[in-house]
Scaffold this active site. Structure first.
Site, PDB file in Angstrom:
ATOM      1  N   ASP A   1       0.988  -1.556   0.382  1.00 42.61           N
ATOM      2  CA  ASP A   1       0.045   0.166   0.016  1.00 42.61           C
ATOM      3  C   ASP A   1       0.958   1.239   0.432  1.00 42.61           C
ATOM      4  O   ASP A   1       1.542   1.719   0.418  1.00 42.61           O
ATOM      5  CB  ASP A   1      -1.090   0.196   0.885  1.00 42.61           C
ATOM      6  CG  ASP A   1      -1.467   1.445   1.576  1.00 42.61           C
ATOM      7  OD1 ASP A   1      -2.838   0.955   0.723  1.00 42.61           O
ATOM      8  OD2 ASP A   1      -1.325   1.842   1.555  1.00 42.61           O
TER       9      ASP A   1
ATOM     10  N   TYR B   1       2.873   9.841   0.049  1.00 42.62           N
ATOM     11  CA  TYR B   1       3.931  10.049   0.954  1.00 42.62           C
ATOM     12  C   TYR B   1       5.900   9.595  -0.072  1.00 42.62           C
ATOM     13  O   TYR B   1       6.670   9.533   0.626  1.00 42.62           O
ATOM     14  CB  TYR B   1       3.315   7.878   1.062  1.00 42.62           C
ATOM     15  CG  TYR B   1       2.267   7.443   1.588  1.00 42.62           C
ATOM     16  CD1 TYR B   1       2.156   8.470   2.705  1.00 42.62           C
ATOM     17  CD2 TYR B   1       1.976   6.073   1.102  1.00 42.62           C
ATOM     18  CE1 TYR B   1       0.551   7.966   2.729  1.00 42.62           C
ATOM     19  CE2 TYR B   1       1.036   5.987   2.071  1.00 42.62           C
ATOM     20  CZ  TYR B   1      -0.196   5.957   2.737  1.00 42.62           C
ATOM     21  OH  TYR B   1      -1.083   5.545   3.214  1.00 42.62           O
TER      22      TYR B   1
ATOM     23  N   HIS C   1      -7.510   9.598  -2.133  1.00 40.91           N
ATOM     24  CA  HIS C   1      -7.117   9.093  -0.551  1.00 40.91           C
ATOM     25  C   HIS C   1      -7.704  10.132   0.219  1.00 40.91           C
ATOM     26  O   HIS C   1      -8.096   9.230   1.418  1.00 40.91           O
ATOM     27  CB  HIS C   1      -6.105  10.175  -0.461  1.00 40.91           C
ATOM     28  CG  HIS C   1      -5.212   9.678   0.148  1.00 40.91           C
ATOM     29  ND1 HIS C   1      -3.329   9.785  -0.017  1.00 40.91           N
ATOM     30  CD2 HIS C   1      -4.833   9.512   1.866  1.00 40.91           C
ATOM     31  CE1 HIS C   1      -2.809   9.069   0.981  1.00 40.91           C
ATOM     32  NE2 HIS C   1      -3.740   8.641   2.171  1.00 40.91           N
TER      33      HIS C   1
ATOM     34  N   LYS D   1      -2.764   6.050  -4.284  1.00 40.84           N
ATOM     35  CA  LYS D   1      -3.942   6.949  -3.587  1.00 40.84           C
ATOM     36  C   LYS D   1      -3.374   8.758  -5.066  1.00 40.84           C
ATOM     37  O   LYS D   1      -2.642   8.664  -4.617  1.00 40.84           O
ATOM     38  CB  LYS D   1      -4.039   6.625  -2.544  1.00 40.84           C
ATOM     39  CG  LYS D   1      -3.590   5.631  -2.036  1.00 40.84           C
ATOM     40  CD  LYS D   1      -4.331   5.731  -0.413  1.00 40.84           C
ATOM     41  CE  LYS D   1      -3.776   4.197   0.438  1.00 40.84           C
ATOM     42  NZ  LYS D   1      -2.223   4.250   0.497  1.00 40.84           N
TER      43      LYS D   1
HETATM   44  N1  LIG Z   1      -5.649   5.793   3.819  1.00 41.95           N
HETATM   45  C1  LIG Z   1      -5.010   6.622   4.779  1.00 41.95           C
HETATM   46  O1  LIG Z   1      -5.850   7.464   4.740  1.00 41.95           O
HETATM   47  C2  LIG Z   1      -4.064   6.034   5.175  1.00 41.95           C
HETATM   48  C3  LIG Z   1      -4.113   6.896   6.327  1.00 41.95           C
HETATM   49  C4  LIG Z   1      -3.320   6.262   7.405  1.00 41.95           C
HETATM   50  C5  LIG Z   1      -1.925   4.865   6.829  1.00 41.95           C
HETATM   51  N2  LIG Z   1      -2.355   4.577   5.514  1.00 41.95           N
HETATM   52  C6  LIG Z   1      -1.315   3.128   5.548  1.00 41.95           C
HETATM   53  O2  LIG Z   1      -2.114   2.731   6.219  1.00 41.95           O
HETATM   54  C7  LIG Z   1      -0.257   2.380   6.647  1.00 41.95           C
HETATM   55  C8  LIG Z   1      -0.287   1.546   7.911  1.00 41.95           C
HETATM   56  O3  LIG Z   1      -1.149   2.523   9.758  1.00 41.95           O
HETATM   57  P1  LIG Z   1       0.090   3.047   9.998  1.00 41.95           P
HETATM   58  O4  LIG Z   1       1.547   3.157   9.334  1.00 41.95           O
HETATM   59  O5  LIG Z   1      -0.022   5.296   9.969  1.00 41.95           O
HETATM   60  O6  LIG Z   1       0.275   2.456  11.473  1.00 41.95           O
HETATM   61  P2  LIG Z   1       0.525   0.548  11.653  1.00 41.95           P
HETATM   62  O7  LIG Z   1       0.724   0.145  10.428  1.00 41.95           O
HETATM   63  O8  LIG Z   1      -1.309   0.880  12.440  1.00 41.95           O
HETATM   64  O9  LIG Z   1       1.108   1.451  12.123  1.00 41.95           O
HETATM   65  C9  LIG Z   1       2.647   1.441  12.065  1.00 41.95           C
HETATM   66  C10 LIG Z   1       3.954   1.428  13.693  1.00 41.95           C
HETATM   67  O10 LIG Z   1       3.720  -0.249  14.365  1.00 41.95           O
HETATM   68  C11 LIG Z   1       4.826  -0.386  14.353  1.00 41.95           C
HETATM   69  N3  LIG Z   1       4.569  -1.499  14.375  1.00 41.95           N
HETATM   70  C12 LIG Z   1       4.305  -2.519  13.010  1.00 41.95           C
HETATM   71  N4  LIG Z   1       4.453  -3.961  14.100  1.00 41.95           N
HETATM   72  C13 LIG Z   1       4.996  -4.557  15.184  1.00 41.95           C
HETATM   73  C14 LIG Z   1       4.527  -5.535  16.170  1.00 41.95           C
HETATM   74  N5  LIG Z   1       4.387  -6.028  15.487  1.00 41.95           N
HETATM   75  N6  LIG Z   1       4.937  -4.953  17.517  1.00 41.95           N
HETATM   76  C15 LIG Z   1       5.322  -3.208  17.324  1.00 41.95           C
HETATM   77  N7  LIG Z   1       5.635  -2.248  16.599  1.00 41.95           N
HETATM   78  C16 LIG Z   1       4.708  -2.744  15.357  1.00 41.95           C
HETATM   79  C17 LIG Z   1       5.765   0.212  13.285  1.00 41.95           C
HETATM   80  O11 LIG Z   1       7.251   0.391  13.671  1.00 41.95           O
HETATM   81  P3  LIG Z   1       8.413  -0.625  13.000  1.00 41.95           P
HETATM   82  O12 LIG Z   1       7.940  -0.315  11.118  1.00 41.95           O
HETATM   83  O13 LIG Z   1       9.811  -0.025  13.449  1.00 41.95           O
HETATM   84  O14 LIG Z   1       8.044  -1.979  12.830  1.00 41.95           O
HETATM   85  C18 LIG Z   1       5.017   1.729  13.247  1.00 41.95           C
HETATM   86  O15 LIG Z   1       5.147   2.107  14.133  1.00 41.95           O
HETATM   87  C19 LIG Z   1       0.087   3.170   6.143  1.00 41.95           C
HETATM   88  O16 LIG Z   1       1.797   2.216   6.133  1.00 41.95           O
HETATM   89  C20 LIG Z   1      -0.629   3.703   4.871  1.00 41.95           C
HETATM   90  O17 LIG Z   1      -0.125   2.579   3.743  1.00 41.95           O
HETATM   91  C21 LIG Z   1      -3.427   4.868   5.564  1.00 41.95           C
END
Ligand SMILES: NC(=O)c1ccc[n+]([C@@H]2O[C@H](COP(=O)([O-])OP(=O)(O)OC[C@H]3O[C@@H](n4cnc5c(N)ncnc54)[C@H](OP(=O)(O)O)[C@@H]3O)[C@@H](O)[C@H]2O)c1
Length: 280
Positions: A47, A52, A110, A77
């Site tokens: 994704d 980004y 988005h 997106k």
């Molecule tokens: N459409 C939208 O508006 C929108 C908005 C926000 C995000 N997104 C998408 O959704 C994806 C995921 O969301 P996000 O990146 O905001 O947050 P997330 O996936 O909920 O959390 C990411 C964080 O969790 C840590 N992490 C991952 N696996 C872990 C585990 N098993 N144990 C402990 N910590 C862990 C990662 O650190 P490390 O990297 O150090 O492991 C990072 O700091 C984004 O990357 C993006 O592609 C879309």
């Protein structure tokens, strides 16, 4: 070790794995290595987004990947500043050039940006780009039911997927039910709530101990059992593997119910309510 992730079918026939890799903040050479490593581990859905600034990184990871392009599902997106029809068409092309890809498997609007109110033009551009073979499946992010109803009413085409903020502190029950009734898949962004206090939650910890799993694994299993596709981001090979090692246990109805009780009306991470929040 490569893990096989179950797949689901969208309303237009495209199949997607039920867990993908989020890539927000995975940039440059390090990001490309991290993403291609995730593909080696078993991830097939990646994704990214125009804003980004890492579509190029994702494209590089696809080139380095150990699996053929057609086995991968790459999402990008369209940002809010390019919703007008002509700009949207050019941006889709630019997204492809940046990633050095011939097509995206999934392309999403988005944010609806309802005050700007030209998301239907953007949608028409996605519909046409799909006809031209630039995109295989089209969807949205952060759309409310009223926005999606309008897309269908004005163009005759509804999204295959809606990617929304979804985690134990904000479980979006009503919206998920609406998606289900309308044959639109739910995809969870920030599924781990950005590794915030949710990863210290005592209720989830006690469930995790019962299954000899980590808190993250219980949360990602919970998304799977809700029927949502999740896209946890991790830069670490160990955590990437941990996050897809969730297909050898299941949560009971009672455990699902205990996690459902953690949701709260103000549970959004950054208070981004799509009815008013706009992103460009
Ligand atoms: N459409 C939208 O508006 C929108 C908005 C926000 C995000 N997104 C998408 O959704 C994806 C995921 O969301 P996000 O990146 O905001 O947050 P997330 O996936 O909920 O959390 C990411 C964080 O969790 C840590 N992490 C991952 N696996 C872990 C585990 N098993 N144990 C402990 N910590 C862990 C990662 O650190 P490390 O990297 O150090 O492991 C990072 O700091 C984004 O990357 C993006 O592609 C879309």
């Amino acid at each position: 070790m490569s893990i096989s992730i179950p797949e689901i079918k969208l309303n237009d026939g495209l199949t997607l794995p039920v867990i993908g890799l989020g890539t927000y903040k995975l940039n440059g050479n390090e990001g490309a290595n991290s993403i291609s490593g995730a593909i080696d581990t078993g991830y097939r859905l990646i994704d990214t987004a125009y804003i980004y600034e890492n579509e190029g990184t994702v494209g590089k990871a696809v080139q380095r990947a150990s699996v053929p392009r057609e086995e991968l599902r790459i999402t990008s997106k369209l940002p809010g500043r390019y919703h007008s029809y002509d700009k949207a068409v050019t941006t889709i092309q630019e997204s492809l050039y940046r990633a050095n890809l011939d097509y995206y498997d999934l392309y999403l609007i988005h944010w609806p940006n309802p005050k700007q109110d030209i998301y239907v033009e953007a949608w028409q551009a996605l519909i046409d780009a799909k006809k031209w073979g630039l995109i295989r499946s089209i969807g949205v992010c952060n759309f409310l039911p009223e926005h999606m109803e309008r897309l269908e009413k004005e163009t005759g085409i509804k999204p295959s997927i809606n990617q929304i903020e979804l985690h134990p502190f904000f479980n979006q029950e009503e919206q998920r039910i609406w998606h289900h009734e309308n044959n639109i898949k739910t995809e969870s962004w920030s599924p781990l709530a950005r590794a915030s206090e949710v990863l210290q939650n005592e209720t989830i910890r006690s469930i995790a101990v019962n299954h000899d799993k980590t808190i993250s694994q219980v949360i990602l299993r919970w998304h799977y059992q809700l029927g949502a596709i999740s896209i946890p981001k991790s830069s670490s090979p160990e955590r990437q593997l941990e996050n897809i090692s969730i297909f050898d246990f299941s949560l009971s109805d009672k455990e699902m119910g205990r996690i459902a009780e953690l949701t709260r009306p103000d549970g959004r991470i950054n208070d981004q309510d799509p009815a008013i929040y706009e992103e460009f």
